[in-house]
Each structure stands twice: as C-alpha cells, then as structure tokens.
Scaffold this motif. Structure first.
Motif, PDB file in Angstrom:
ATOM      1  N   TYR A  45      88.079  26.716  31.654  1.00  0.00           N
ATOM      2  CA  TYR A  45      87.784  26.510  33.060  1.00  0.00           C
ATOM      3  C   TYR A  45      88.540  27.482  33.960  1.00  0.00           C
ATOM      4  N   ALA A  46      87.863  27.882  35.009  1.00  0.00           N
ATOM      5  CA  ALA A  46      88.548  28.537  36.111  1.00  0.00           C
ATOM      6  C   ALA A  46      89.216  27.452  36.947  1.00  0.00           C
ATOM      7  N   MET A  47      90.394  27.751  37.468  1.00  0.00           N
ATOM      8  CA  MET A  47      91.157  26.762  38.217  1.00  0.00           C
ATOM      9  C   MET A  47      91.430  27.280  39.619  1.00  0.00           C
ATOM     10  N   GLY A  48      91.025  26.497  40.578  1.00  0.00           N
ATOM     11  CA  GLY A  48      91.232  26.878  41.966  1.00  0.00           C
ATOM     12  C   GLY A  48      92.244  25.974  42.651  1.00  0.00           C
ATOM     13  N   TRP A  49      92.875  26.516  43.679  1.00  0.00           N
ATOM     14  CA  TRP A  49      93.749  25.731  44.550  1.00  0.00           C
ATOM     15  C   TRP A  49      93.191  25.775  45.969  1.00  0.00           C
ATOM     16  N   PHE A  50      93.199  24.629  46.602  1.00  0.00           N
ATOM     17  CA  PHE A  50      92.737  24.488  47.975  1.00  0.00           C
ATOM     18  C   PHE A  50      93.779  23.693  48.739  1.00  0.00           C
ATOM     19  N   GLY A  73      93.428  30.050  46.371  1.00  0.00           N
ATOM     20  CA  GLY A  73      93.327  31.047  45.320  1.00  0.00           C
ATOM     21  C   GLY A  73      92.708  30.459  44.074  1.00  0.00           C
ATOM     22  N   VAL A  74      92.431  31.319  43.115  1.00  0.00           N
ATOM     23  CA  VAL A  74      91.799  30.886  41.870  1.00  0.00           C
ATOM     24  C   VAL A  74      92.262  31.779  40.741  1.00  0.00           C
ATOM     25  N   ILE A  75      92.307  31.207  39.554  1.00  0.00           N
ATOM     26  CA  ILE A  75      92.681  31.956  38.361  1.00  0.00           C
ATOM     27  C   ILE A  75      91.587  31.743  37.323  1.00  0.00           C
ATOM     28  N   ASP A  76      91.271  32.792  36.585  1.00  0.00           N
ATOM     29  CA  ASP A  76      90.188  32.666  35.620  1.00  0.00           C
ATOM     30  C   ASP A  76      90.663  31.959  34.352  1.00  0.00           C
ATOM     31  N   TRP A  77      89.745  31.788  33.426  1.00  0.00           N
ATOM     32  CA  TRP A  77      90.037  30.989  32.248  1.00  0.00           C
ATOM     33  C   TRP A  77      91.133  31.611  31.387  1.00  0.00           C
ATOM     34  N   SER A  78      91.254  32.923  31.401  1.00  0.00           N
ATOM     35  CA  SER A  78      92.232  33.588  30.549  1.00  0.00           C
ATOM     36  C   SER A  78      93.575  33.791  31.243  1.00  0.00           C
ATOM     37  N   GLY A  79      93.586  33.653  32.553  1.00  0.00           N
ATOM     38  CA  GLY A  79      94.799  33.946  33.301  1.00  0.00           C
ATOM     39  C   GLY A  79      94.937  35.399  33.684  1.00  0.00           C
TER      40      GLY A  79
END
Length: 121
Positions: free
Chosen positions: A32-37, A49-55
């Motif tokens: 999963y991609a992980m976002g912060w709001f 911001g957001v980070i992809d599945w691999s970092g």
C-alpha cells in the motif's frame, strides 16, 4: 481490510519536533501507498504527504517540504511522519491513510482515527 492506528500526537511548544506513527493491522503493508493528512479546527482536511509501497518515493505538499518527512518500516507495518520546527499553525488532527496507489486527494479506502497535535506558541 486494513486497520490503521495513529499515535505519537500530543501537546508541544513551538519549535519542537514530533514523530507520529501509523501502525497497520495487515499482513503486508508494503503493498500500500501511505498518505498523511491533517485537519485543523474549522478547516478542511488537507494533504501532507505520501510514501509509495517501497519507501523509495515520497511526495509532499509544498507547505511542508523540508519540515516534514515520511518514512516507513514495512517489516513492522509502521509509517512515520517526522515533523520539525512545529508552529501554532501545525495544530490539527493528523490522519494516516492507505491505498493501492499514490494520490494527493482523500480518495484512500482506509483511514485511521486520527491523532491530535497541539502546538503552543
């Protein structure tokens, strides 16, 4: 089903740093991609911001580039939001979200309950 739990929020002074964590109850968070709001009082929820599945890839809203950093430890199923040089305007409820693709809007299928960050000037 993915359940997300944020932690690490609290009350700090202006200029302080804080690291938020988002722990996922899922076997493989790395897909999963992980976002912060965040959502400040009286305002709409906004993308941090957001980070992809691999970092390997991270994207940030322009307002927080250089002050906020997202990282992940997929082995622990945890994503972090490091926040530095906090100001009063950073006071908000911070949410993490998970989804199959990187996105800046709120269209993630999974959300945490949020953690409050209060910055005193």
């Amino acid at each position: 089903q993915v359940q997300l739990v944020e932690s690490g929020g609290g009350s700090v002074q202006a200029g302080d740093s804080l690291r938020l964590s988002c722990t996922a109850s899922v076997t493989t968070l790395s897909v999963y991609a992980m976002g912060w709001f965040r959502q400040a009082p009286g305002k709409e929820r906004e993308f941090v911001g957001v980070i992809d599945w691999s970092g390997a890839r991270t994207y940030y809203a322009d307002d927080w580039k250089g002050r906020f950093t997202i990282s992940r430890d997929s082995a622990k199923n945890v994503v972090y939001l490091q926040m530095n040089s906090l100001t009063f305007d950073d006071t908000a409820v911070y949410y993490c979200a998970a989804g199959p693709s990187l996105r800046r809007d709120s269209g993630y299928p999974y959300w945490g309950q949020g953690t409050q960050v209060t910055v005193s000037s």
